[in-house]
Design a protein around this motif. Sequence first.
Motif, short mmCIF file in Angstrom:
data_model
loop_
_atom_site.label_atom_id
_atom_site.label_comp_id
_atom_site.label_asym_id
_atom_site.label_seq_id
_atom_site.Cartn_x
_atom_site.Cartn_y
_atom_site.Cartn_z
N MET A 90 0.84 -1.20 0.00
CA MET A 90 0.00 0.00 0.00
C MET A 90 0.88 1.25 0.00
SD MET A 90 -2.91 1.14 2.77
CE MET A 90 -3.82 2.67 2.54
N LYS A 91 0.43 2.28 -0.74
CA LYS A 91 1.16 3.54 -0.80
C LYS A 91 0.26 4.68 -0.34
CE LYS A 91 4.14 2.17 -4.66
NZ LYS A 91 4.61 2.52 -6.03
N ARG A 92 0.89 5.68 0.28
CA ARG A 92 0.12 6.86 0.69
C ARG A 92 1.07 8.05 0.75
NH1 ARG A 92 -3.43 6.56 6.06
NH2 ARG A 92 -4.27 4.83 4.84
N THR A 93 0.54 9.22 0.46
CA THR A 93 1.31 10.46 0.57
C THR A 93 0.67 11.35 1.63
OG1 THR A 93 2.01 10.39 -1.75
CG2 THR A 93 2.16 12.52 -0.61
N ILE A 94 1.48 11.76 2.60
CA ILE A 94 1.03 12.68 3.64
C ILE A 94 1.61 14.06 3.31
CG2 ILE A 94 1.09 13.25 6.10
CD1 ILE A 94 1.50 10.29 6.68
N THR A 95 0.76 15.06 3.26
CA THR A 95 1.21 16.43 2.98
C THR A 95 1.11 17.27 4.24
OG1 THR A 95 0.48 16.25 0.67
CG2 THR A 95 0.88 18.46 1.55
N LEU A 96 2.24 17.85 4.63
CA LEU A 96 2.27 18.73 5.79
C LEU A 96 1.73 20.09 5.39
CD1 LEU A 96 5.76 17.83 7.29
CD2 LEU A 96 3.53 16.94 7.94
N LYS A 97 0.66 20.52 6.06
CA LYS A 97 0.03 21.80 5.74
C LYS A 97 0.14 22.76 6.92
CE LYS A 97 -3.38 19.54 2.74
NZ LYS A 97 -4.83 19.28 2.51
N GLU A 98 0.33 24.02 6.59
CA GLU A 98 0.35 25.09 7.59
C GLU A 98 1.45 24.89 8.64
OE1 GLU A 98 -3.53 25.37 9.26
OE2 GLU A 98 -4.50 25.84 7.35
N HIS A 140 9.79 -1.58 8.73
CA HIS A 140 9.24 -2.24 7.54
C HIS A 140 8.48 -1.26 6.63
CE1 HIS A 140 10.38 -5.97 9.40
NE2 HIS A 140 9.61 -5.73 10.46
N LEU A 141 8.60 0.02 6.93
CA LEU A 141 7.90 1.04 6.17
C LEU A 141 8.90 1.85 5.34
CD1 LEU A 141 4.95 2.06 5.89
CD2 LEU A 141 5.49 3.76 7.64
N LYS A 142 8.69 1.91 4.03
CA LYS A 142 9.54 2.73 3.18
C LYS A 142 9.05 4.16 3.23
CE LYS A 142 11.27 3.21 -1.56
NZ LYS A 142 11.20 2.67 -2.95
N THR A 143 9.95 5.08 3.57
CA THR A 143 9.57 6.48 3.78
C THR A 143 10.49 7.39 2.98
OG1 THR A 143 8.97 5.86 6.04
CG2 THR A 143 9.06 8.21 5.53
N VAL A 144 9.89 8.29 2.21
CA VAL A 144 10.67 9.27 1.43
C VAL A 144 10.04 10.64 1.65
CG1 VAL A 144 11.44 10.00 -0.84
CG2 VAL A 144 11.28 7.55 -0.31
N ALA A 145 10.85 11.61 2.09
CA ALA A 145 10.37 12.98 2.30
C ALA A 145 10.80 13.85 1.13
CB ALA A 145 10.92 13.53 3.61
N ARG A 146 9.80 14.54 0.52
CA ARG A 146 10.08 15.46 -0.58
C ARG A 146 9.33 16.75 -0.30
NH1 ARG A 146 9.12 11.21 -5.60
NH2 ARG A 146 11.04 9.99 -5.30
N GLY A 147 10.04 17.71 0.25
CA GLY A 147 9.40 18.97 0.60
C GLY A 147 8.34 18.75 1.66
N SER A 148 7.13 19.17 1.37
CA SER A 148 6.03 19.02 2.33
C SER A 148 5.38 17.64 2.28
CB SER A 148 4.96 20.09 2.09
OG SER A 148 5.49 21.38 2.28
N ASP A 149 5.80 16.83 1.32
CA ASP A 149 5.18 15.51 1.14
C ASP A 149 6.05 14.40 1.73
OD1 ASP A 149 3.05 16.61 -0.22
OD2 ASP A 149 3.98 16.34 -2.19
N ILE A 150 5.40 13.47 2.40
CA ILE A 150 6.06 12.27 2.89
C ILE A 150 5.39 11.08 2.21
CG2 ILE A 150 6.64 10.86 4.89
CD1 ILE A 150 6.36 13.32 6.64
N LEU A 151 6.15 10.37 1.40
CA LEU A 151 5.63 9.22 0.66
C LEU A 151 5.89 7.95 1.47
CD1 LEU A 151 7.17 11.27 -1.60
CD2 LEU A 151 5.81 9.79 -3.07
N LEU A 152 4.84 7.19 1.70
CA LEU A 152 4.92 5.97 2.51
C LEU A 152 4.55 4.76 1.67
CD1 LEU A 152 3.04 7.31 5.67
CD2 LEU A 152 5.52 7.22 5.32
#
Length: 318
Positions: free
Chosen positions: A1-9, A32-44
């Motif tokens: 499963m993939k999800r993108t969390i966007t940091l707001k405010e 066990h979780l692949k995590t990539v941070a790109r600016g305000s987005d965290i891809l899981l």
Amino acid sequence: MKRTITLKEIDPISIYGAANRNLEALCGHFPHLKTVARGSDILLEGKEEDIEEFELRLQQLIEIKRHKMHLTPYDVEEMFDGETAGTPVMLNPEAPIVYGNDGKPIIARNGTQKRMVSAWFDNDLIFATGPAGTGKTYIAIALAVRALKNRDIKRIILTRPAVEAGERLGFLPGDLKDKLDPYLQPLYDALGDMIPPKKLQDFMAEGTIQIAPLAYMRGRTLDRACVILDEAQNTNLGQLKMFLTRMGRDAKFIVTGDASQIDLPRRSDSGLLRGIELLKGLNSVADIRFSNADIVRHPLVSRIVQAFEKAESEGAEA
């Protein structure tokens, strides 16, 4: 499963921390979780339950940030306090405890050091006593650093009675660290062998590694920490009791000392051996005794210790 969390405010850097140290600390709890941070987005990418838990913890961290000027990896560990502390993985006494900054393994070099390593996994309080040069403090710090790297503990606290200054350090120049450095230099030397200088500096700035004179330990409760009292022969029984009763949950305490090098005005004031005798037989307390045969410094050190002991013995008989 993939999800993108966007940091707001909120500024992502305020959450990620310098060099992403806060984010790395958080990700360390989700192996066990692949995590990539790109600016305000965290891809899981990973299992749904891991992603849900990560998102919950991230929101907790954001809420903590709303009440603090700066976040540190220590704040991340506080969120998980007690939840990830399990039984440390047993270490073969023959195996490396940790690897030094030069890549060389730090291992127990004699039978007594190996017994001290084994005692770490079966006891919460270890007394390690014996002559100078036996490596008792060095092994204690190696065990603490290993536990910190494995997340068995969340901090290391080093303390020593500053007898030469009578624990009245105010007359010395500088802040608390400056005043204590001359007395704690042997501990710094050991830490410096095992932790890269920049990382050690960060740990101390964050409070992950702390130093304190023994007198400043009063009133504290130390949870999920490895606390090392060095030169304990220079404590009286009351000070030793005060130190030992700081122990909190999931904590490990190591007390090292050499009863032949007491700097107190009266040798009889030392409470180290009396304290060990009082606690003899209690569960989860280990008494490791080093001897001249365990000295691992220059071969001459062992003969020097023997010569002084002989002179002291002859003086006592005279």
